[in-house]
Motif scaffolding. Sequence first.
Motif, PDB file in Angstrom:
ATOM      1  N   PHE A  76      17.779  -3.885 -23.243  1.00 28.25           N
ATOM      2  CA  PHE A  76      18.422  -2.843 -22.450  1.00 28.25           C
ATOM      3  C   PHE A  76      18.517  -1.586 -23.320  1.00 28.25           C
ATOM      4  N   PRO A  77      17.387  -0.877 -23.448  1.00 28.14           N
ATOM      5  CA  PRO A  77      17.327   0.230 -24.405  1.00 28.14           C
ATOM      6  C   PRO A  77      18.394   1.315 -24.217  1.00 28.14           C
ATOM      7  N   LEU A  78      18.765   1.623 -22.986  1.00 32.17           N
ATOM      8  CA  LEU A  78      19.765   2.683 -22.786  1.00 32.17           C
ATOM      9  C   LEU A  78      21.097   2.269 -23.409  1.00 32.17           C
ATOM     10  N   TYR A  79      21.487   1.035 -23.166  1.00 34.47           N
ATOM     11  CA  TYR A  79      22.720   0.488 -23.737  1.00 34.47           C
ATOM     12  C   TYR A  79      22.639   0.484 -25.262  1.00 34.47           C
ATOM     13  N   GLN A  80      21.497   0.000 -25.766  1.00 32.98           N
ATOM     14  CA  GLN A  80      21.352  -0.092 -27.221  1.00 32.98           C
ATOM     15  C   GLN A  80      21.394   1.291 -27.872  1.00 32.98           C
ATOM     16  N   ARG A  81      20.810   2.285 -27.229  1.00 33.25           N
ATOM     17  CA  ARG A  81      20.843   3.647 -27.776  1.00 33.25           C
ATOM     18  C   ARG A  81      22.250   4.232 -27.730  1.00 33.25           C
ATOM     19  N   LEU A  82      22.955   3.987 -26.624  1.00 35.93           N
ATOM     20  CA  LEU A  82      24.328   4.506 -26.510  1.00 35.93           C
ATOM     21  C   LEU A  82      25.201   3.988 -27.638  1.00 35.93           C
ATOM     22  N   LEU A  83      25.047   2.682 -27.926  1.00 38.64           N
ATOM     23  CA  LEU A  83      25.934   2.059 -28.900  1.00 38.64           C
ATOM     24  C   LEU A  83      25.654   2.449 -30.351  1.00 38.64           C
ATOM     25  N   LYS A  84      24.633   3.253 -30.555  1.00 37.97           N
ATOM     26  CA  LYS A  84      24.384   3.727 -31.921  1.00 37.97           C
ATOM     27  C   LYS A  84      25.414   4.767 -32.346  1.00 37.97           C
ATOM     28  N   LYS A  85      26.127   5.319 -31.378  1.00 34.50           N
ATOM     29  CA  LYS A  85      27.197   6.273 -31.674  1.00 34.50           C
ATOM     30  C   LYS A  85      28.520   5.654 -31.229  1.00 34.50           C
ATOM     31  N   LYS A  86      29.610   6.132 -31.832  1.00 33.69           N
ATOM     32  CA  LYS A  86      30.924   5.616 -31.426  1.00 33.69           C
ATOM     33  C   LYS A  86      31.361   6.300 -30.123  1.00 33.69           C
ATOM     34  N   PRO A  87      32.094   5.573 -29.283  1.00 29.67           N
ATOM     35  CA  PRO A  87      32.605   6.220 -28.068  1.00 29.67           C
ATOM     36  C   PRO A  87      33.650   7.277 -28.419  1.00 29.67           C
ATOM     37  N   ILE A  88      33.751   8.290 -27.592  1.00 38.13           N
ATOM     38  CA  ILE A  88      34.761   9.320 -27.861  1.00 38.13           C
ATOM     39  C   ILE A  88      36.071   9.018 -27.141  1.00 38.13           C
ATOM     40  N   GLN A  89      36.020   8.056 -26.232  1.00 37.89           N
ATOM     41  CA  GLN A  89      37.247   7.658 -25.534  1.00 37.89           C
ATOM     42  C   GLN A  89      37.082   6.210 -25.085  1.00 37.89           C
ATOM     43  N   VAL A  90      38.136   5.422 -25.295  1.00 36.75           N
ATOM     44  CA  VAL A  90      38.095   4.030 -24.839  1.00 36.75           C
ATOM     45  C   VAL A  90      39.356   3.753 -24.035  1.00 36.75           C
ATOM     46  N   THR A  91      39.186   3.282 -22.821  1.00 36.93           N
ATOM     47  CA  THR A  91      40.340   2.882 -22.012  1.00 36.93           C
ATOM     48  C   THR A  91      40.139   1.408 -21.648  1.00 36.93           C
ATOM     49  N   GLU A  92      41.079   0.860 -20.903  1.00 39.29           N
ATOM     50  CA  GLU A  92      40.972  -0.545 -20.519  1.00 39.29           C
ATOM     51  C   GLU A  92      39.722  -0.792 -19.673  1.00 39.29           C
ATOM     52  N   SER A  93      39.342   0.206 -18.879  1.00 35.63           N
ATOM     53  CA  SER A  93      38.257  -0.030 -17.922  1.00 35.63           C
ATOM     54  C   SER A  93      36.907   0.546 -18.357  1.00 35.63           C
ATOM     55  N   MET A  94      36.908   1.421 -19.372  1.00 36.22           N
ATOM     56  CA  MET A  94      35.614   2.020 -19.727  1.00 36.22           C
ATOM     57  C   MET A  94      35.617   2.602 -21.137  1.00 36.22           C
ATOM     58  N   SER A  95      34.404   2.824 -21.653  1.00 39.77           N
ATOM     59  CA  SER A  95      34.223   3.590 -22.885  1.00 39.77           C
ATOM     60  C   SER A  95      33.368   4.798 -22.517  1.00 39.77           C
ATOM     61  N   VAL A  96      33.709   5.947 -23.107  1.00 39.18           N
ATOM     62  CA  VAL A  96      32.979   7.173 -22.808  1.00 39.18           C
ATOM     63  C   VAL A  96      32.164   7.575 -24.037  1.00 39.18           C
ATOM     64  N   TYR A  97      30.874   7.771 -23.829  1.00 38.06           N
ATOM     65  CA  TYR A  97      29.986   8.177 -24.918  1.00 38.06           C
ATOM     66  C   TYR A  97      29.513   9.610 -24.681  1.00 38.06           C
ATOM     67  N   ALA A  98      29.387  10.361 -25.770  1.00 40.59           N
ATOM     68  CA  ALA A  98      28.947  11.752 -25.666  1.00 40.59           C
ATOM     69  C   ALA A  98      27.444  11.810 -25.918  1.00 40.59           C
ATOM     70  N   ALA A  99      26.684  11.924 -24.854  1.00 40.12           N
ATOM     71  CA  ALA A  99      25.226  11.961 -25.022  1.00 40.12           C
ATOM     72  C   ALA A  99      24.780  13.230 -25.751  1.00 40.12           C
ATOM     73  N   ALA A 100      25.636  14.270 -25.747  1.00 39.20           N
ATOM     74  CA  ALA A 100      25.293  15.506 -26.458  1.00 39.20           C
ATOM     75  C   ALA A 100      25.133  15.244 -27.954  1.00 39.20           C
ATOM     76  N   ASP A 101      25.805  14.207 -28.464  1.00 39.87           N
ATOM     77  CA  ASP A 101      25.737  13.894 -29.896  1.00 39.87           C
ATOM     78  C   ASP A 101      24.704  12.817 -30.192  1.00 39.87           C
ATOM     79  N   ASN A 102      23.945  12.418 -29.189  1.00 35.98           N
ATOM     80  CA  ASN A 102      23.010  11.314 -29.401  1.00 35.98           C
ATOM     81  C   ASN A 102      21.574  11.780 -29.127  1.00 35.98           C
TER      82      ASN A 102
END
Length: 267
Positions: A76-102
């Motif tokens: 799942f390349p999109l997932y694997q690429r996202l996880l190379k950076k840390k999320p900028i926000q984590v809540t109980e229901s989701m993690s937010v990733y900044a694609a601008a930094d990736n």
Amino acid sequence: MCREEKKLCMSHLLSKKIYPLCRTDEFEQVAVNTKVMRPTVKQTKAYLLCEACEGNLSKNGERITVPLLSRFGGQFPLYQRLLKKKPIQVTESMSVYAAADNPEIDVPKLVHFGIGIFWKASVHSFGSGSDCHRIDLGEDSEALRLFLRGEALLPNHVALAVAVESGPIHYPAMIDPFPGDNQDFMNYFFYVPGMQMQIYIGDGVRESSSAKYCINVNPIYPILLVPLAKDMRGFMAKHSAAAYKTEKLLNTTAEIEARGMSVKLGD
Ligand SMILES: [Zn+2]
């Protein structure tokens, strides 16, 4: 899309290359709607675009985005690429990733891919059995067309959200553009393996709470990591609850279950 008189190609609503992600070599994909559930090789397509416009959608969106979707076997390349950076926000229901930094996430191609699908659904029935277009974007269909052709930016009252599967099950399915449940704006979504996109249209959408997480509104280009499989399965189950299961489907299901595997179609 170009408004010129040209020979038309067969255009897929959702890219042709997504179909192999939704089936094994051995079994056909299962098509599901409110009336019937059946294994089939049929794809959702129509004579819609000329070769140049098909090439535009491919080059500016599909060719980059489709290989990032989830595939059988766990890649799942999109997932694997996202996880190379840390999320900028984590809540109980989701993690937010900044694609601008990736640098591995091509945001303009993701946006073009999503807008291309919503636009196609807004201008053709794609064999739904009715003359109506799949979705009604009103006058904004034209704004999306101009954006796809690189002749205009997306209007300020259009927002696009991208959500990626966070869980271990990457539901291998495709859901054509369909009305979403947002009450404040015109809202449609579609799903492809491991990714859901939603479009919100209406005055004030940029100032709304949902826009904060929209990839074309927030300059960090947010991508949400959320559990999608259960919701998408639930959506299909709800809409196919009364669907007739063909004999071929029942036979295939029995064959798979005889091998000790469980099949819960639409569940
Ligand atoms: Zn054209």
